[in-house]
Scaffold this active site. Structure first.
Site, mmCIF file in Angstrom:
data_model
loop_
_atom_site.group_PDB
_atom_site.id
_atom_site.type_symbol
_atom_site.label_atom_id
_atom_site.label_comp_id
_atom_site.label_asym_id
_atom_site.label_seq_id
_atom_site.Cartn_x
_atom_site.Cartn_y
_atom_site.Cartn_z
ATOM 1 C CG HIS A 113 -8.307 1.175 -9.177
ATOM 2 N ND1 HIS A 113 -8.129 2.541 -9.317
ATOM 3 C CD2 HIS A 113 -7.348 0.762 -8.302
ATOM 4 C CE1 HIS A 113 -7.114 2.929 -8.568
ATOM 5 N NE2 HIS A 113 -6.617 1.884 -7.956
ATOM 6 N NE ARG B 59 -11.769 2.290 -12.932
ATOM 7 C CZ ARG B 59 -12.239 2.301 -11.696
ATOM 8 N NH1 ARG B 59 -11.875 3.244 -10.864
ATOM 9 N NH2 ARG B 59 -13.108 1.396 -11.293
ATOM 10 C CE1 TYR C 61 -15.894 0.399 -9.362
ATOM 11 C CE2 TYR C 61 -14.969 -1.400 -8.072
ATOM 12 C CZ TYR C 61 -14.834 -0.445 -9.064
ATOM 13 O OH TYR C 61 -13.647 -0.352 -9.752
#
Length: 395
Positions: free
Chosen positions: A280, A276, A289
């Site tokens: 998100h 990805r 993160y």
């Protein structure tokens, strides 16, 4: 005291040899195991045998898909979309899923899979209607054979199994392809769907897009399995591990799984190893993160760049073809942009449509109450000579 130490228990060696034969598995597990490394075609000797027309079709859809992703992301910044879960970097998975299906088959997408729906032929504006906040679904699922975009994790998977099983009982030549992210494999619905599908030998293909994270949770904190594809073996179906950025490999594996399901071979679990690249959603800060270095490493394994290299090496990436592909992608983006900047007509009474096949008494009462309020509001505006907000919104 153990069971064997109970009074009357036999301690003969023959009694300790193991359980009776009925325990044995119904199938040999060896053929169900995935490969140790993700299956690839691009960059291997096998790529020479790939159909040039297929490669060009995949490339065209990848470029369109990338432009669709960037335009949809831009629409969130302009307030035209409430949220958009991008599939930038995952386009090969999305496109291959759409192209592997026949017209009569069904696609069961998650909320991140609007590109798969668009690649299957759905109007991009209809694909984004849910994310715009207008309707729960912006299209007729029966017309397009695309189930509603599913925002709860993995709940579309049992639905796919149910439809496929019902089609098989009716004798219909239909396959369901259900898409889910790696985070969805941690949900109970995922495991229940796989178990039912294998027991019933339902014609279903489960496509797991392993893009590394369930929002901010890395895969290593979700499972200790060798791969997500290995989970298939526990339910009695084959698991396939594929390079999710290799569009021809994805297309080959998914097409074979669909064909196997259609011919009565039962379900298959395909894990596509991808990434990805974007956050998100537009509401997520991915820098909290993961590192930029990690993202850049995956950009070097971009699905469009991988396919461009193959096309160029074979003399298929002509200037004419590349220009036509880019122009087509820009036309899609321009039309999407123009239509999404037009406010849709809204009727408050639409709240009561498409909730139940037969409207409940409670809904009828609520609809009557709202209608009375709207009529009273309209009468008040008629006396003053101004239009109501509902009237202004209607074309």
């Amino acid at each position: 005291m153990t069971v064997l130490e109970q009074p009357g228990s036999s301690r003969h060696t023959s009694d300790l040899a193991g359980p009776p034969p009925a325990w044995r598995p119904r199938v040999d597990p060896a053929p169900l195991l995935p490969d140790a490394e993700p299956y690839r075609l691009l960059g291997t000797d096998a790529a020479a045998g790939l159909d040039p027309q297929l490669l060009k079709r995949l490339y065209t859809e990848l470029v369109r898909g990338r432009r669709y992703n960037t335009q949809a992301t831009a629409l969130t910044r302009q307030g035209r979309l409430a949220v958009y879960p991008s599939t930038t970097g995952q386009e090969a998975c999305e496109v291959a899923a759409a192209l592997a299906l026949e017209e009569r088959d069904w696609l069961f997408p998650s909320y991140r899979d609007t590109l798969a729906a668009v690649a299957r032929g759905l109007d991009p504006v209809q694909a984004l209607t849910l994310l715009r906040g207008d309707w729960h679904t912006g299209y007729d699922p029966y017309e397009h054979r695309i189930a509603p975009l599913c925002t709860p994790l993995a709940t579309q998977l049992p639905h796919a199994v149910g439809l496929a099983h019902a089609a098989r009982l009716k004798g219909d030549d239909v396959v369901a392809l259900a898409m889910v992210g790696d985070g969805g494999t941690s949900e109970g619905d995922f495991h229940e769907a796989l178990n039912f599908a294998a027991v019933w030998q339902a014609p279903v293909v489960f496509l797991v897009q392993n893009n590394g994270f369930a929002i901010s949770v890395p895969l290593a904190k979700q499972t200790a399995a060798p791969s997500l594809a290995h989970k298939a073996v526990g339910y009695g179906m084959p698991g396939r591990l594929v390079d999710g950025n290799d569009a021809p490999a994805m297309h080959e594996v998914l097409t074979a799984a669909v064909r196997r399901a259609r011919e009565g071979g039962g379900p298959t679990l395909v894990e596509a190893v991808t990434y990805r690249v974007d956050a998100h959603t537009n509401a997520d800060d991915a820098t909290r993160y993961r590192t930029d270095t990690e993202v850049e490493a995956w950009r070097a394994h971009d699905p469009i760049a991988l396919l461009e290299r193959e096309l160029a090496d074979r003399g298929l990436l002509t200037e004419e073809f590349a220009t036509a592909t880019r122009d087509g992608a820009e036309q899609l983006a321009a039309a999407l942009r123009e239509r999404m900047h037009t406010d849709p007509p809204l009727d408050p009474m639409d709240l009561f449509d498409h909730v139940f096949t037969r409207q409940t008494g409670q809904l009828r009462d609520q609809a009557a109450q709202l209608r009375a309020e709207l009529d009273a509001e309209a009468e008040g505006h008629l006396e003053t000579g101004t239009a109501t907000p509902a009237q202004e919104a209607r074309p």
